[in-house]
Design a protein around this motif. Structure first.
Motif, PDB file in Angstrom:
ATOM      1  N   UNK A 190     -12.589  18.641   9.218  1.00  0.00           N
ATOM      2  CA  UNK A 190     -13.843  18.103   8.705  1.00  0.00           C
ATOM      3  C   UNK A 190     -14.272  18.553   7.321  1.00  0.00           C
ATOM      4  N   UNK A 217     -29.778  10.081   1.040  1.00  0.00           N
ATOM      5  CA  UNK A 217     -30.490  11.359   1.134  1.00  0.00           C
ATOM      6  C   UNK A 217     -29.859  12.394   0.205  1.00  0.00           C
ATOM      7  N   UNK A 218     -28.548  12.407   0.167  1.00  0.00           N
ATOM      8  CA  UNK A 218     -27.870  13.430  -0.648  1.00  0.00           C
ATOM      9  C   UNK A 218     -28.062  13.181  -2.141  1.00  0.00           C
ATOM     10  N   UNK A 265     -14.139   4.456   8.071  1.00  0.00           N
ATOM     11  CA  UNK A 265     -14.883   5.640   8.483  1.00  0.00           C
ATOM     12  C   UNK A 265     -14.336   6.910   7.856  1.00  0.00           C
ATOM     13  N   UNK A 287     -24.453   1.752  12.723  1.00  0.00           N
ATOM     14  CA  UNK A 287     -23.851   3.078  12.521  1.00  0.00           C
ATOM     15  C   UNK A 287     -23.413   3.283  11.063  1.00  0.00           C
ATOM     16  N   UNK A 309     -30.127  11.204  11.018  1.00  0.00           N
ATOM     17  CA  UNK A 309     -30.908  11.458   9.806  1.00  0.00           C
ATOM     18  C   UNK A 309     -32.114  12.323  10.169  1.00  0.00           C
ATOM     19  N   UNK A 310     -32.214  13.461   9.515  1.00  0.00           N
ATOM     20  CA  UNK A 310     -33.357  14.344   9.724  1.00  0.00           C
ATOM     21  C   UNK A 310     -34.030  14.547   8.366  1.00  0.00           C
ATOM     22  N   UNK A 311     -35.263  15.016   8.386  1.00  0.00           N
ATOM     23  CA  UNK A 311     -35.940  15.217   7.088  1.00  0.00           C
ATOM     24  C   UNK A 311     -35.171  16.165   6.165  1.00  0.00           C
ATOM     25  N   UNK A 312     -34.434  17.105   6.729  1.00  0.00           N
ATOM     26  CA  UNK A 312     -33.683  18.065   5.890  1.00  0.00           C
ATOM     27  C   UNK A 312     -32.399  17.458   5.327  1.00  0.00           C
ATOM     28  N   UNK A 313     -31.960  16.387   5.945  1.00  0.00           N
ATOM     29  CA  UNK A 313     -30.722  15.790   5.493  1.00  0.00           C
ATOM     30  C   UNK A 313     -29.936  15.286   6.682  1.00  0.00           C
ATOM     31  N   UNK A 314     -28.846  14.616   6.426  1.00  0.00           N
ATOM     32  CA  UNK A 314     -28.068  14.036   7.517  1.00  0.00           C
ATOM     33  C   UNK A 314     -27.299  15.109   8.288  1.00  0.00           C
ATOM     34  N   UNK A 338     -14.346   9.580  12.587  1.00  0.00           N
ATOM     35  CA  UNK A 338     -15.409   8.581  12.742  1.00  0.00           C
ATOM     36  C   UNK A 338     -16.792   9.173  12.926  1.00  0.00           C
ATOM     37  N   UNK A 339     -16.968  10.455  12.540  1.00  0.00           N
ATOM     38  CA  UNK A 339     -18.279  11.074  12.692  1.00  0.00           C
ATOM     39  C   UNK A 339     -19.406  10.210  12.132  1.00  0.00           C
ATOM     40  N   UNK A 340     -20.489  10.137  12.870  1.00  0.00           N
ATOM     41  CA  UNK A 340     -21.695   9.484  12.377  1.00  0.00           C
ATOM     42  C   UNK A 340     -22.672  10.505  11.831  1.00  0.00           C
ATOM     43  N   UNK A 341     -23.896  10.056  11.567  1.00  0.00           N
ATOM     44  CA  UNK A 341     -24.911  10.970  11.061  1.00  0.00           C
ATOM     45  C   UNK A 341     -26.242  10.674  11.750  1.00  0.00           C
ATOM     46  N   UNK A 362     -24.571   5.886   7.602  1.00  0.00           N
ATOM     47  CA  UNK A 362     -23.728   6.647   6.667  1.00  0.00           C
ATOM     48  C   UNK A 362     -24.142   6.394   5.217  1.00  0.00           C
ATOM     49  N   UNK A 414     -16.776   9.358   5.631  1.00  0.00           N
ATOM     50  CA  UNK A 414     -16.948  10.780   5.927  1.00  0.00           C
ATOM     51  C   UNK A 414     -16.437  11.668   4.807  1.00  0.00           C
ATOM     52  N   UNK A 455     -27.424   8.351   4.771  1.00  0.00           N
ATOM     53  CA  UNK A 455     -27.091   9.768   4.605  1.00  0.00           C
ATOM     54  C   UNK A 455     -26.699  10.056   3.158  1.00  0.00           C
ATOM     55  N   UNK A 469     -31.400  14.299  -3.144  1.00  0.00           N
ATOM     56  CA  UNK A 469     -31.473  15.762  -3.312  1.00  0.00           C
ATOM     57  C   UNK A 469     -30.951  16.161  -4.695  1.00  0.00           C
ATOM     58  N   UNK A 515     -19.058   8.019  17.894  1.00  0.00           N
ATOM     59  CA  UNK A 515     -19.538   7.399  19.132  1.00  0.00           C
ATOM     60  C   UNK A 515     -18.367   6.713  19.828  1.00  0.00           C
TER      61      UNK A 515
END
Lengths: 490, 490, 490
Positions: free
Chosen positions: B431, C413-414, C467, C403, B159-164, B154-157, C407, C471, C410, C417, B170
């Motif tokens: 992962x 964003x990819x 989820x 949430x 968001x940063x300028x470089x990428x998620x 269940x990982x989330x992300x 995703x 992912x 994200x 790119x 959570x």
């Protein structure tokens, strides 16, 4: 709801419901029940609820022909006046059954076969015997390409220190995968003594058993398992006519007839309102007994109109109303003349109904026969729809078949490029990732899209194995090829 | 159909149907209903249709033992003579319920727990308490590997300028994913004043609520949610016995028991004919009350034969009739001795019932217990099948388990190669794409293939997560590894 | 079961059941039936089972307002006293129907449209006309981005010696894929003479027919197909209210409302116990007529409490109780003000309700309207649950939406790119594998996860497009990008 309400009202008011009464049982079957009712109460209760327990052949012969669930014109005198009990089926043709055994003074067969059922149901047995279903075992094992697919799809692994090494599918895994629907070869491999409550019984040891595959090869040499669709021991026509029966094998991802039907208007109606249908009436009267079709309605049942006239005749060759084979191998083609499709050879000498570039083999039905079958099916549709609606629908299907087949041919071009560039090895056509994608294109995505067009399932022709997948799969094949071009590449 | 037709006929002819009458209701519950019938009419109507509304404990105690849906031998005098109403359940053990609140002169709990139900159903509560289901929360959160899987799945992300950038699941997402079936921890986080039609009520604020996960940890410290299978407020045994209940969690792709059942002959029969079954009879008589099993039939119900003798006893430890754990982690193994599987450690010190190369841990049942359970299940099968049929079937299952487990071990060899070659990082096992494929091999494809073998679903062991996928997934792992060999590569 | 048992008992005891009697039929419709009962017995039987055959507008006008399935306050005198037969519908507004034809002295339309149904159902037609469903065709074809998606999803292939070359989806394939649910444009393309049993009839030739898509554009210019949910010719409200109807289009993988519902407690209860519900009652009384909701319960039906007071009003704008649009395009946002979503433009000028980084467009409902709708839906929930339960549930949904949308962002964003590094070409946003993964993220996995949260389906928010897939898909996008970095790479 109407008919069942009327039936209940009649019942409540004390009217006789003759069909509910058990028919007289033979002394032989009484002996069977005297033990087995205690040992296998569920099995016996199921049979007691069956028509076999409530009707004798003589009673069946007394019904108007259209109302019979029985096609013999006569039956042996010794069976005529008693219910169709344990011994009446398990004691038949024991000399031809390698699975017979001596059991408290009786000779009993373990496996009742289509050739036993033929005693009372000869026309059904004969129609079935010519169908693809009856040849479902040989159509895999005697076709070198499909035999290779079976062995590859179920490949196991030997574990070595260097890593896992593939081995062809074991006989066990073959019987648990493709042959679980197609049918196993049931053979007597010996005898075995079992002890039950202090008593000993010697019984045959069988391989390939249990199995209810529709093309099973039985210990009497016959082909098929009537119980695939008429499950023991009620053999209930209401079960055979419901889509859940067909859904055991005609399933996503290769032949998703069930899922497609469920998604269609027909499926919606039958699932929403089917509880009020009469699923047992013979003949099956359109509008009175049901208002939306199940699989059996269009593909095999005897249907009558309000005047009791047949709209279509019953058939137990389930391809008999089909003109085009949607389940392309790899592309669509006219239905085969014979159910034994393993005898077909395409123009390139392969055991396929078409060449890989789509030219039909010898041994397929001709245009006149295609037209005749299309007309039969249109007659079924026209019970509820205008003919024009049905004709437009089948014309749409023609276009879908042509367009989808091109998506298969495109994938075939791509896998051939992989073989030519030595990126994959055609020694086995089915084992490498690019080949698996090619198989997925025709076996899963194309098959689904065409079935969904045939039965008007909106989403299965779009996203779920539909055009979306046909395109996604091909794009990913092409991306992989582009990344592995012999000259240059990444 | 028989029984229900008879029931209707009796009704129509004026015969009394005592069970339909409501039982006397306590004054306390009358007070509840005086408001809540208007506020939550659906909830109250559901309860009015329940057995709880129609039976008092005293009436239940007056029934023959085998017919009871109630295992107490006595109940507190104050509850004995009234229906099981609102206050009888929501007013129990309030001193142990952190979720209690004062409500118009009554102390009321929000969440009714297994320890409340235990008042009348002590044997059921006790059996359940020892089961894997009752420990479903701790078996994830206290097992470091599975806890990591939960947080990774269940990982989330961010968001940063470089990428998620990935962040662990959570608490919210954990409760919405794995813990939605396994159960949440329901805790009182404070108090809250709500206004309703001019009135104010102070109620507990709960976290992890709503949730009906089967291993939920309740505000009284008890584990489980009887309502996972006996949904409020009818708590209908007919619902619990139907496969739709189990299907809420035992689902494709990880544990597709429902899909496999639906595809089997048993599922076909129950879906085609189940409308004529008596889903409420206790005890449940094979052949009379039903003719094909649902999940409950084989896994937990008390079954009797035509003479009223038990074939198997009721259990609310749903693994009690199982000898092998098909849901391999990562490969199959004997069922654990305790439902608290998080306490297991394999020979490599991992919190798993087997090592990654398949050796079983301590704490699993021994061969004698396995044989005993297999015999119990065979007795269920033998109600309708010959013992030989059932024995052959389970022998086939043994072979499938062995062959499928090798396909898991093969994938484990491959992911290890990725770790050794530093193509993937074992710091988190779950992962990276090659690791996700490895998890898919055991969690989805192997689990499905084995379940499909156990319940005779032809297609789920072939194409749908079956052998086809076991092979495809492994071939794609191998292709990726081959393209990323440390020396050379593409 | 109660109500139906009572109904049967009444019937059995001879009490009159007036609604079962056919209403008087017009002479015109008698003429239709004189031929068509023989030609299309199933169609006519279906209509005979309908309410249309048993009720005249005058009878309907005589019912209390809440019990009417009919919203006209008056109907033309010539239709008032006869059943709603063939001619009453197919003979309406022929001057506005380009699909009319002369037929044995009558002017008949092929396609009955919402504007015809409006004669007796004006409020339903008006509500529907403003909904997204009514604009389902234009919302695809007039939105350049979605039009491109339609053409790309169904791309065909021309086969050339060098390999297959993509071509945009043919009009045929478009009508068989997206437009099979959204609806086709049905146009009269000419006339055609057909021969039937020696007689000739000239009928219109229609393109885009057959089709039952919910936004179909009809030959009278109207939009929609009431038969999408009220299938011909019974138009049974019991069918429209059952989830199988919605399940024809609201399906995995894009909008799996049906699968999610089936997996939920609501679905479990309705599938287990729904046979005892009264699916036809108007108004639909919570608790008496049903005990667990179907799609129609929460989304459009008129519901009343035990005192006959409305809990919510009926609506045929199926978004009218929804505040947030889960089906993000690409992320979630407030519901649009108008059903004609193709008129929306986001801040970047794209025809989308949000920008690709998630900022909402003009033309969406405001916070006050969102709150009002949320309160309406909460009122439905609170018929059976505490308000607090419902409020917690919707608060959980808020968190899931936030949430899950991350995703999607994200993945955006990819894919950006990939476009920036020229690894993919944004000229078509939907055709390359990395783009197909991006679409899958929002169209399949995010949509499913949010729907599963809204309806409490445990597994669909975990493994099945949940989820896990959000992912997995993102990890595979990132692995592909990492292997194709412009500087360096694998």
């Amino acid at each position: 709801m109407h008919r069942s309400i009327v039936a209940l009202a009649l019942l409540a008011s004390g009217a006789p419901v003759a069909a509910q009464e058990p028919a007289p049982l033979s002394g032989d079957s009484e002996v069977c029940l005297s033990c087995h009712e205690g040992i296998q109460p569920g099995l016996v209760a199921d049979w007691r609820a069956s028509r076999h327990a409530r009707v004798t052949p003589a009673m069946a012969l007394g019904r108007p022909v259209l109302e019979r669930r029985f096609s013999a014109t006569d039956v042996p005198a010794e069976n005529r006046e008693s219910a169709v009990g344990c011994y009446e089926c398990h004691g038949l043709r024991t000399d031809q059954h390698r699975d017979h055994f001596e059991h408290y003074g009786y000779t009993i067969n373990v496996v009742v076969s289509p050739d036993d059922c033929r005693t009372c149901h000869p026309i059904e047995a004969e129609q079935f015997a010519g169908s693809k279903k009856a040849h479902a075992v040989d159509n895999l094992r005697l076709n070198p390409l499909f035999d290779s697919l079976v062995r590859t799809a179920g490949r196991g692994r030997e574990l070595t220190p260097e890593g896992p090494s593939p081995v062809p599918a074991s006989p066990h895994t073959q019987s648990q995968t493709c042959y679980s629907c197609h049918g196993t070869v049931v053979e007597v491999t010996g005898r075995r003594t079992i002890e039950r409550e202090g008593d000993t019984v010697e019984v045959p040891e069988l391989s390939g058993w249990p199995n209810m595959g529709v093309g099973r090869i039985n210990p009497d040499g016959s082909r098929g398992a009537c119980t695939a669709c008429h499950p023991r021991h009620s053999f209930d026509i209401a079960v055979a006519r419901q889509p859940h029966t067909c859904s055991q094998c005609h399933l996503e991802p290769d032949v998703p007839a069930w899922e497609v039907y469920r998604e269609s208007k027909h499926g919606n109606l039958a699932l929403s309102s089917g509880a009020s249908y009469d699923w047992t009436a013979v003949p099956w009267q359109v509008g009175r007994d049901f208002r939306a079709p199940s699989c059996a309605t269009c593909h095999n049942a005897l249907l009558t109109d309000a005047d009791g006239r047949p709209i279509v005749e019953r058939t137990h060759d389930f391809g008999a109303r089909l003109w085009v084979r949607l389940f392309g191998l790899p592309t669509s083609h006219p239905q085969p003349l014979s159910g034994a499709t393993h005898t077909l050879r395409n123009a390139d000498g392969q055991p396929l109904p078409v060449t890989l570039d789509g030219r039909g083999a010898e041994g397929l039905i001709d245009a006149a026969e295609q037209a005749r079958r299309r007309e039969t099916m249109t007659r079924v549709c026209a019970s509820c729809h205008s003919r024009r609606w049905a004709e437009n629908h089948f014309s749409d299907l023609d276009t879908t078949v042509a367009e989808v087949d091109r998506m298969v041919l495109a994938a075939t071009q791509r896998v051939r490029q992989a073989w030519e560039r030595r990126l994959a090895d055609p020694a086995n056509l089915f084992d490498e990732p690019i080949e698996i994608r090619w198989v997925s294109q025709w076996l899963f995505h194309a098959s689904t899209t065409k079935l969904a067009a045939a039965m008007m399932a909106p989403d299965y022709r779009t996203f779920k194995h539909g055009w979306w997948e046909l395109n996604r799969n091909l794009a990913e094949m092409e991306q992989w090829l582009a990344g592995h071009a012999p000259a240059g590449g990444e």
